[in-house]
Scaffold this active site. Sequence first.
Site, PDB file in Angstrom:
ATOM      1  N   ALA A  85      48.683  10.343  10.831  1.00  0.00           N
ATOM      2  CA  ALA A  85      47.940   9.369  11.054  1.00  0.00           C
ATOM      3  C   ALA A  85      48.929   8.002  10.995  1.00  0.00           C
ATOM      4  O   ALA A  85      49.927   8.428   9.531  1.00  0.00           O
ATOM      5  CB  ALA A  85      46.425   8.897  10.302  1.00  0.00           C
ATOM      6  N   GLU A 133      46.606  19.033  12.033  1.00  0.00           N
ATOM      7  CA  GLU A 133      44.806  18.972  13.265  1.00  0.00           C
ATOM      8  C   GLU A 133      45.383  19.347  14.116  1.00  0.00           C
ATOM      9  O   GLU A 133      44.508  20.001  15.534  1.00  0.00           O
ATOM     10  CB  GLU A 133      44.178  18.009  12.117  1.00  0.00           C
ATOM     11  CG  GLU A 133      43.944  18.572  11.216  1.00  0.00           C
ATOM     12  CD  GLU A 133      43.088  16.912  10.646  1.00  0.00           C
ATOM     13  OE1 GLU A 133      41.965  17.059  10.090  1.00  0.00           O
ATOM     14  OE2 GLU A 133      43.771  15.837  10.431  1.00  0.00           O
TER      15      GLU A 133
END
Length: 277
Positions: A85, A133
Site C-alpha cells: 500500500a 498479497e
Amino acid sequence: MTSEISDTETGAGQTGAEQRYGEFVAVRRHGHVAELVLDRPKAMNAVSTAMARSIAAACTALSADGSARTVVVTSTHDRAFCVGADLKERNSFTDAELVRQRPTARAAYTGVLELPMPTVAAVHGFALGGGFELALACDLIVADATAVVGLPEVSVGVIPGGGGTQLLPRRVGAARAAELVFTARRVQAAEARELGLVDILAEDARTEALELAGRIAANSPVGLRAAKRALRLGHGLDLRAGLEVEDAAWRSVAFSGDRAEGVAAFNEKRTPQWPGE
C-alpha cells in the site's frame, strides 16, 4: 474506469497489443497470454487509490476477455514487484477517508484473485505487504534470486488486508503463516522457495512466468477455467463435497466444443484448434 488505448494497440489477443488502464497499469498481449503490468516505478509500485482502481479495471476487462487463457502479473521496476500500500497517501487520510478507500483497495486484490483463468505472478525484487498479497492471489508464483517477500503489516500497526491472512495459510499451513505474519519478517528467495511462499525459482522471473503461461495457454480455455474453478471452490471442503464441486465442473465441460475438438485432435494426431466454448 475508462481505459486509455496506447499507440501500440493492435487488437485483442495479438502479440504486441497494449492497453493502458490509467497511468499505472497496462495489459500487454502475447497471443493468448495477457501480461498485467504494474507500472508505477517512481513509487516501486506502491498501490495508491488510483492504482488500485486501475488494477481492478484491468481485471474486470480480462475476466470478460475470452481470448485471454492465462494472465501473468509483472512489474516494470528493476528492484520491486510491488512494495504494498502507498503509506504516504494513507498518512494523509482522515479516518473517514480511510474507510471510504477500503472497498477500492479490496477490489484490486479480489480482482486478481477472481480472474477466471490461470494466473502467474513474476516476482523480481521486493514483494511486500499488499505486493506479496497480489502475488498470493495468483495460482502460481515464479521468482528470481532477487525476490524478497513478506507480510510486514503488524510492524506498522495494521494486518494484511488484501487476503494475506487467508491465502498464506492455504499455501504454507496455519502455524507457518502465523510465524511469518506475527514476526513481520522478510524472506529471501531461496528460503521462500523452501517454505512454499513461491513455487518456482528462475534466472529471470518474467521470462519464466511468460513461458509457463504459454505452456498453460496451449490447453483448452474451457478446461482451464473449469479446472481453476474446481481447484478454488473445492479447497478446504471435505472429500465428498469437493467431489461434487469437481463433478459440477466436469459437467460444464463434458459437452463443450473444446471437449469435442480435444478428443478429435487426439484421435487424428494433430494439434487442437480450440473453439473456446
